[in-house]
Design an enzyme around this catalytic site. Structure first.
Site, PDB file in Angstrom:
ATOM      1  N   PRO A  48      58.109  36.381  66.679  1.00 11.25           N
ATOM      2  CA  PRO A  48      57.767  37.563  67.475  1.00 11.25           C
ATOM      3  C   PRO A  48      57.628  38.791  66.564  1.00 11.25           C
ATOM      4  O   PRO A  48      58.527  39.072  65.770  1.00 11.25           O
ATOM      5  CB  PRO A  48      58.957  37.711  68.426  1.00 11.25           C
ATOM      6  CG  PRO A  48      59.604  36.359  68.433  1.00 11.25           C
ATOM      7  CD  PRO A  48      59.407  35.797  67.068  1.00 11.25           C
ATOM      8  N   CYS A  54      56.791  42.766  66.869  1.00 15.58           N
ATOM      9  CA  CYS A  54      56.550  43.906  67.744  1.00 15.58           C
ATOM     10  C   CYS A  54      55.344  44.701  67.255  1.00 15.58           C
ATOM     11  O   CYS A  54      55.226  45.016  66.077  1.00 15.58           O
ATOM     12  CB  CYS A  54      57.785  44.800  67.790  1.00 15.58           C
ATOM     13  SG  CYS A  54      59.170  44.054  68.661  1.00 15.58           S
ATOM     14  N   GLY A  75      56.324  36.058  59.218  1.00 16.12           N
ATOM     15  CA  GLY A  75      55.836  37.217  59.931  1.00 16.12           C
ATOM     16  C   GLY A  75      54.892  38.059  59.107  1.00 16.12           C
ATOM     17  O   GLY A  75      53.674  38.028  59.298  1.00 16.12           O
ATOM     18  N   TYR A  82      69.960  43.760  69.703  1.00 14.82           N
ATOM     19  CA  TYR A  82      69.543  44.052  71.070  1.00 14.82           C
ATOM     20  C   TYR A  82      70.591  43.534  72.059  1.00 14.82           C
ATOM     21  O   TYR A  82      71.655  43.067  71.664  1.00 14.82           O
ATOM     22  CB  TYR A  82      68.136  43.510  71.295  1.00 14.82           C
ATOM     23  CG  TYR A  82      67.129  44.197  70.385  1.00 14.82           C
ATOM     24  CD1 TYR A  82      66.990  45.592  70.408  1.00 14.82           C
ATOM     25  CD2 TYR A  82      66.361  43.488  69.475  1.00 14.82           C
ATOM     26  CE1 TYR A  82      66.104  46.244  69.560  1.00 14.82           C
ATOM     27  CE2 TYR A  82      65.475  44.136  68.611  1.00 14.82           C
ATOM     28  CZ  TYR A  82      65.353  45.516  68.663  1.00 14.82           C
ATOM     29  OH  TYR A  82      64.494  46.172  67.819  1.00 14.82           O
ATOM     30  N   ALA A 141      58.733  40.530  71.163  1.00 13.86           N
ATOM     31  CA  ALA A 141      59.837  40.812  72.076  1.00 13.86           C
ATOM     32  C   ALA A 141      59.282  41.480  73.327  1.00 13.86           C
ATOM     33  O   ALA A 141      58.780  42.602  73.282  1.00 13.86           O
ATOM     34  CB  ALA A 141      60.865  41.711  71.400  1.00 13.86           C
ATOM     35  N   ARG A 144      66.931  33.027  69.631  1.00 13.64           N
ATOM     36  CA  ARG A 144      66.935  33.683  68.319  1.00 13.64           C
ATOM     37  C   ARG A 144      68.273  34.377  68.115  1.00 13.64           C
ATOM     38  O   ARG A 144      68.702  35.190  68.933  1.00 13.64           O
ATOM     39  CB  ARG A 144      65.806  34.704  68.184  1.00 13.64           C
ATOM     40  CG  ARG A 144      65.725  35.238  66.745  1.00 13.64           C
ATOM     41  CD  ARG A 144      64.461  36.007  66.449  1.00 13.64           C
ATOM     42  NE  ARG A 144      64.011  35.714  65.093  1.00 13.64           N
ATOM     43  CZ  ARG A 144      63.025  36.351  64.471  1.00 13.64           C
ATOM     44  NH1 ARG A 144      62.364  37.310  65.096  1.00 13.64           N
ATOM     45  NH2 ARG A 144      62.684  36.029  63.251  1.00 13.64           N
ATOM     46  N   GLN A 181      58.884  35.574  73.542  1.00  8.54           N
ATOM     47  CA  GLN A 181      60.287  35.953  73.390  1.00  8.54           C
ATOM     48  C   GLN A 181      60.656  36.934  74.499  1.00  8.54           C
ATOM     49  O   GLN A 181      60.081  38.020  74.596  1.00  8.54           O
ATOM     50  CB  GLN A 181      60.531  36.601  72.030  1.00  8.54           C
ATOM     51  CG  GLN A 181      61.999  36.931  71.777  1.00  8.54           C
ATOM     52  CD  GLN A 181      62.204  37.686  70.478  1.00  8.54           C
ATOM     53  OE1 GLN A 181      61.783  38.831  70.353  1.00  8.54           O
ATOM     54  NE2 GLN A 181      62.843  37.046  69.506  1.00  8.54           N
TER      55      GLN A 181
END
Length: 363
Positions: free
Chosen positions: A23, A25, A323, A183, A59, A231, A101
């Site tokens: 993922p 962002c 990534g 998070y 996310a 994750r 995600q």
């Protein structure tokens, strides 16, 4: 045969190789409505066309206050699900699996989106909102969150459930629960951010309760054939915080609750000194995989085909998440397959004339 380009089966899904997109962002929903855009189609679709085995969308918030910023994607309504469906169809048309995600940013929500990044939280009178967390402890430099009460926690679990239902409707092949990077779920896991004295805090069992309830709720929605990932950040890089031993224990519990695969990263809960270097997070994935006897993916400065091949062939990880390497080169997987002699079956038909094999072997 290349280990990196061998397929892997998880429940009812076969993924064509072990080069996966984590993922990433994008902070690109300028309409602030959580609906993914053409940017997301091109961003994710290019990596699918570039040969990746699995592409996991960024996310994606399960409710509006769960967004990191107001430019984030969401999956709390049907308009968002319909827009995701278009993106999923393209990813799958290229032979890649499509994942999403599901996330809630907790006390790290309501920050300025990347294009207009400023320090601290976005002010309430400029589009920001009150954040929530397990305890009223702020992330350094951010607004103090409100501690969730019992009803609020149960509502979050239900929001994950509803988002998972929409992920199935949108056609995703798998769902990942975000329990990393400081998070909300990670905030419940770590004793640095969770000082509750009720059934959601204190002991490891209590701190893990939110994650396990979310896993059970999501599994109930997605059925028995769809894979469910989690994750983790395997360490807070801070004494007295979350660590890889706790991660391994909770990974076992999560597997018993219905999770299948574990995406291992680190950090994000508190500001910390992290020794960054090539493959710096791989040992944490290897530790969790061995201790919990669960399949894992590794992430963190994995940048070359040879490095990725070595990690899979050695058994350090079952897949690699690349990534930044794939943002720099969305066709990383095609290039890696060429370098490793793994064949050309992933090439889109529109690009066949560009294969090195028909261009004197040059990439």
């Amino acid at each position: 045969m290349s280990a990196l380009f061998s397929p892997i089966s998880i429940r009812g899904l076969e993924i064509r190789n072990r080069v996966w997109v984590p993922p990433l962002c994008q902070y690109s929903v300028t309409a602030r409505d959580g609906v993914p855009t053409d940017w997301h189609l091109v961003h994710l679709g290019s990596m699918a066309a570039g040969g990746a085995g699995l592409v996991i969308a960024e996310a994606t918030a399960v409710n509006p206050e769960g967004r990191i910023s107001d430019h984030d994607t969401g999956l709390w309504n049907d308009d968002q699900a319909e827009s995701w469906a278009r993106i999923v169809r393209f990813i799958r048309s290229q032979g890649a699996a499509a994942g999403i995600q599901l996330a809630h940013a907790g006390r790290k929500a309501s920050v300025w989106p990347e294009p207009m990044r400023r320090p601290g939280s976005q002010p309430l009178d400029e589009g920001g909102w009150q954040t929530v967390a397990p305890s009223a402890i702020a992330f350094e430099g951010y607004r103090e969150p409100v501690a969730l009460d019992e009803a609020g926690i149960l509502a979050v679990i239900d929001d994950f459930r509803r988002a998972a239902r929409r992920a199935v409707a949108a056609g995703f092949d798998l769902v990942e629960v975000h329990a990393a990077h400081g998070y909300l779920v990670h905030q419940f896991l770590s004793p640095l951010s969770n000082v509750r004295d009720d059934r959601w805090g204190g002991s490891l069992e209590n701190r893990a309760r939110l994650l396990l309830e979310i896993v059970r709720a999501v599994r109930a929605e997605i059925g028995e054939q769809m894979p469910l990932f989690v994750r983790f950040s395997a360490t807070d890089w801070t004494d007295g915080g979350w660590d890889e031993a706790q991660t391994a224990i909770v990974a076992e519990w999560a597997r018993e609750a219905g999770a299948d695969f574990f995406d291992i990263s680190t950090g994000g809960l508190v500001l910390a000194q992290i020794p960054i270097g090539p493959g710096y997070q791989v040992p944490h994935a290897e530790y969790v995989g061995e201790r919990a006897d669960v399949p894992v993916s590794a992430v963190g400065r994995i940048t070359t085909a040879e490095q990725a091949e070595r990690l899979i062939a050695s058994g350090a990880a079952d897949a690699v998440m690349l990534g930044k390497a794939q943002m720099r080169d969305p066709h990383f997987a095609l290039r890696a397959a060429h370098e490793l002699g793994a064949g050309t079956s992933m090439w889109p038909v529109q690009y066949l004339r560009a294969r090195p094999e028909v261009n004197d072997g040059e990439w």
